[in-house]
Design an enzyme around this catalytic site. Structure first.
Site, PDB file in Angstrom:
ATOM      1  CB  SER A 137      -0.884   0.015   1.256  1.00  0.00           C
ATOM      2  OG  SER A 137      -1.540   1.268   1.418  1.00  0.00           O
ATOM      3  CE1 TYR A 150      -3.771  -1.683   5.614  1.00  0.00           C
ATOM      4  CE2 TYR A 150      -3.587   0.492   4.608  1.00  0.00           C
ATOM      5  CZ  TYR A 150      -3.731  -0.878   4.481  1.00  0.00           C
ATOM      6  OH  TYR A 150      -3.847  -1.442   3.231  1.00  0.00           O
TER       7      TYR A 150
END
Length: 250
Positions: A137, A150
């Site tokens: 990501s 995250y």
């Protein structure tokens, strides 16, 4: 001359989103695909649609990963592993974050990737033409407010990936890191916000986000390069999103 093996991929997190889109794309290009996820009903539907082979497993459970590796070995091995399984849970400041959410993210995004990669790496090397592709990501590139959980796990997953590339020098295995920005899928933000559909929809309001097929397209591109070509890291964002903290909204 060594013959080129028929490409066969294991795709994790295949029951929805980027994983399901990747299965569809690779099958459309003639790959053999083993679609791996926890939800057997969704995998069965995907198999009916694409001809992929479904395999139900929870990648946070070592016994399931061992069973997956044994099945792959018994059915002809593989050339490619697409580590896509992952997810985000919670979006709170560090002072208010739920440690259980962080643990869950680490188990799925980092340890799940580690378990599957360790289990299948010998077969990828034996293929003479292996690929380990990890969908990380843009969260792996820098922080954003309320996102420490995250961004932390995606930084760890990225370091796993880039370190593995160094450790496999001289081996016939490419290691590829695909780093998507904002991708509107049916579940990612919904899961992050505990099923709050309004809050999930707001993430993608006012601009055109990426969709799962966009990332599947990038994955197929990276895997289809001649095997001496390694796409080390590929960052892909919506045009409107210039960083983790800046998105132009209409």
């Amino acid at each position: 001359m060594t013959s080129t093996p028929t490409p066969r991929a294991v795709v994790t997190g295949a029951s929805s989103g980027i994983g399901a889109a990747t299965v569809r794309r690779l099958r459309a290009e003639g790959w053999q695909v083993l679609a791996v996820a926890r939800r057997a009903d969704r995998l069965a539907d995907l198999a009916d649609q694409t001809g992929a082979e479904p395999f139900t497993a929870d990648l946070t459970v070592q016994e399931d990963v061992n069973r997956l590796a044994a099945h792959v070995q018994a059915t002809g091995g593989l050339t490619t592993l697409v580590n896509n399984a992952g997810g985000a849970f919670g979006l709170e400041p560090v002072a208010e974050a739920n440690p259980d959410d962080w643990q869950r993210m680490y188990d799925i995004n980092v340890l799940g990737t580690l378990r599957v990669t360790q289990a299948l790496l010998p077969q990828l090397i034996a293929s003479g033409r292996g690929d380990v592709l990890v969908v990380t990501s843009t969260a792996a590139l820098g922080p954003y407010e309320n996102g420490a959980g995250y961004t932390g796990v995606k930084h760890a997953e990225r370091m796993l990936t880039t370190t593995l590339r160094l450790e496999l020098i001289g081996q016939p295995v490419r290691v590829i890191d695909i780093e998507p920005g904002a991708v509107a899928t049916e579940e990612f933000s919904l899961n992050r916000f505990g099923g709050d559909a309004e809050r999930a929809a707001a993430v993608y309001a006012g601009y055109q986000p990426l969709v799962a097929d966009d990332i599947a397209d990038v994955i197929a591109f990276a895997l289809s390069r001649p095997h001496h070509v390694n796409i080390d890291t590929l960052v892909v964002r919506p045009r409107a999103q210039v960083s983790n903290t800046q998105t132009a909204r209409g």
